[in-house]
Design a protein around this motif. Structure first.
Motif, short mmCIF file in Angstrom:
data_model
loop_
_atom_site.label_atom_id
_atom_site.label_comp_id
_atom_site.label_asym_id
_atom_site.label_seq_id
_atom_site.Cartn_x
_atom_site.Cartn_y
_atom_site.Cartn_z
N UNK A 73 0.86 -1.19 0.00
CA UNK A 73 0.00 0.00 0.00
C UNK A 73 0.89 1.23 0.00
N UNK A 74 0.69 2.12 -0.96
CA UNK A 74 1.53 3.30 -1.10
C UNK A 74 0.75 4.58 -0.83
N UNK A 75 1.36 5.46 -0.04
CA UNK A 75 0.79 6.78 0.23
C UNK A 75 1.57 7.87 -0.49
N UNK A 76 2.30 7.51 -1.52
CA UNK A 76 3.19 8.45 -2.21
C UNK A 76 2.46 9.70 -2.67
N UNK A 77 1.23 9.56 -3.13
CA UNK A 77 0.51 10.73 -3.64
C UNK A 77 0.05 11.67 -2.53
N UNK A 78 0.10 11.22 -1.27
CA UNK A 78 -0.25 12.09 -0.16
C UNK A 78 0.78 13.21 -0.01
N UNK A 79 2.00 12.93 -0.48
CA UNK A 79 3.13 13.86 -0.32
C UNK A 79 3.32 14.76 -1.53
N UNK A 80 2.56 14.53 -2.59
CA UNK A 80 2.74 15.28 -3.83
C UNK A 80 1.64 16.33 -3.97
N UNK A 81 1.86 17.35 -4.83
CA UNK A 81 0.82 18.37 -5.03
C UNK A 81 -0.50 17.76 -5.49
N UNK A 89 3.31 11.54 -10.53
CA UNK A 89 3.67 10.46 -9.60
C UNK A 89 4.73 9.56 -10.21
N UNK A 90 4.55 9.21 -11.48
CA UNK A 90 5.53 8.36 -12.17
C UNK A 90 6.90 9.04 -12.25
N UNK A 91 6.90 10.32 -12.55
CA UNK A 91 8.16 11.06 -12.63
C UNK A 91 8.86 11.05 -11.28
N UNK A 92 8.10 11.32 -10.22
CA UNK A 92 8.66 11.32 -8.87
C UNK A 92 9.23 9.93 -8.52
N UNK A 93 8.44 8.89 -8.77
CA UNK A 93 8.88 7.54 -8.43
C UNK A 93 10.11 7.13 -9.23
N UNK A 94 10.14 7.46 -10.51
CA UNK A 94 11.28 7.10 -11.36
C UNK A 94 12.56 7.79 -10.90
N UNK A 95 12.43 9.03 -10.43
CA UNK A 95 13.60 9.77 -9.93
C UNK A 95 14.08 9.23 -8.58
N UNK A 96 13.15 8.86 -7.71
CA UNK A 96 13.51 8.43 -6.36
C UNK A 96 13.77 6.93 -6.22
N UNK A 97 13.32 6.16 -7.18
CA UNK A 97 13.53 4.71 -7.15
C UNK A 97 14.04 4.23 -8.51
N UNK A 98 15.25 4.68 -8.90
CA UNK A 98 15.76 4.33 -10.23
C UNK A 98 16.00 2.83 -10.41
N UNK A 99 16.05 2.09 -9.30
CA UNK A 99 16.26 0.64 -9.37
C UNK A 99 14.99 -0.11 -9.75
N UNK A 100 13.86 0.60 -9.82
CA UNK A 100 12.59 -0.04 -10.16
C UNK A 100 12.15 0.34 -11.58
N UNK A 101 11.42 -0.56 -12.19
CA UNK A 101 10.75 -0.27 -13.46
C UNK A 101 9.26 -0.21 -13.13
#
Length: 190
Positions: A73-81, A89-101
């Motif tokens: 369960x991810x709350x990542x969007x709670x922290x974004x505008x 969200x994808x841009x943020x995740x790709x920058x912060x988790x480059x080890x993931x696809x």
């Protein structure tokens, strides 16, 4: 080693067995290692008046998936505008988790509206989409970044669950028992 993450975006208001069946099917057949349920605090294309608090919805998702190690369960969007836009969200995740696809899971009904999404051309170009078929929403002319899956579907919706709850009817078998019990105990959606 790259971890392939299927991102299942939604309000999950509340989560139900239809969501879980789709997620499990994608986990098995969608060429992913994990499924992240991304709880959206505010969908720019939906009304928010019947939306339960995002932290309560996140908790219900956590309850529903607690016994599946491939689900998160991810709350990542709670922290974004806000409102939440998938491409941001994808841009943020790709920058912060480059080890993931990251791959986006969506129904063919949502895909038919993709032209209304922010930077949909970038989304279609840079990310793989895993689509599950919804009756009455055929998809044609997709590109190589789109995978179609025929996931088993239940004819239930979060709207239906909320109506059942307001009408003081049972939601047993529509959502995991632990979720139904928690909703009842906390008098959500009444």
């Amino acid at each position: 080693m790259t971890v392939r993450i299927g991102l299942y975006f939604g309000s999950f208001n509340p989560i139900h067995n239809g969501h879980l069946i789709i997620a499990n099917h994608v986990a098995e057949y969608g060429n992913v290692d994990k499924i992240w349920f991304v709880v959206s605090p505010q969908n720019p294309l939906k009304e928010t008046k019947s939306l339960l608090n995002e932290y309560d919805r996140l908790h219900l998702v956590k309850l529903a998936i607690q016994d599946n190690e491939r689900f998160h369960a991810s709350d990542i969007e709670f922290k974004l505008p806000r409102p939440s836009y998938t491409i941001d969200t994808l841009t943020y995740l790709s920058e912060h988790f480059p080890q993931h696809q990251f791959k986006v899971i969506m129904g063919s009904d949502s895909f038919q509206n993709i032209g209304r999404w922010k930077n949909h051309d970038v989304l279609l170009r840079d990310y793989e989409l895993i689509l599950y078929k919804r009756p009455g929403f055929e998809v044609t002319g997709t590109n190589s970044n789109v995978t179609m899956l025929a996931a088993p579907l239940l004819e239930i919706s979060s709207t239906y669950l909320r109506t059942q709850i307001r009408d003081k009817k049972s939601i047993r078998y529509l959502t995991p028992d632990i979720v139904a019990d928690y909703i009842h105990e906390n008098r959500y959606y009444l």
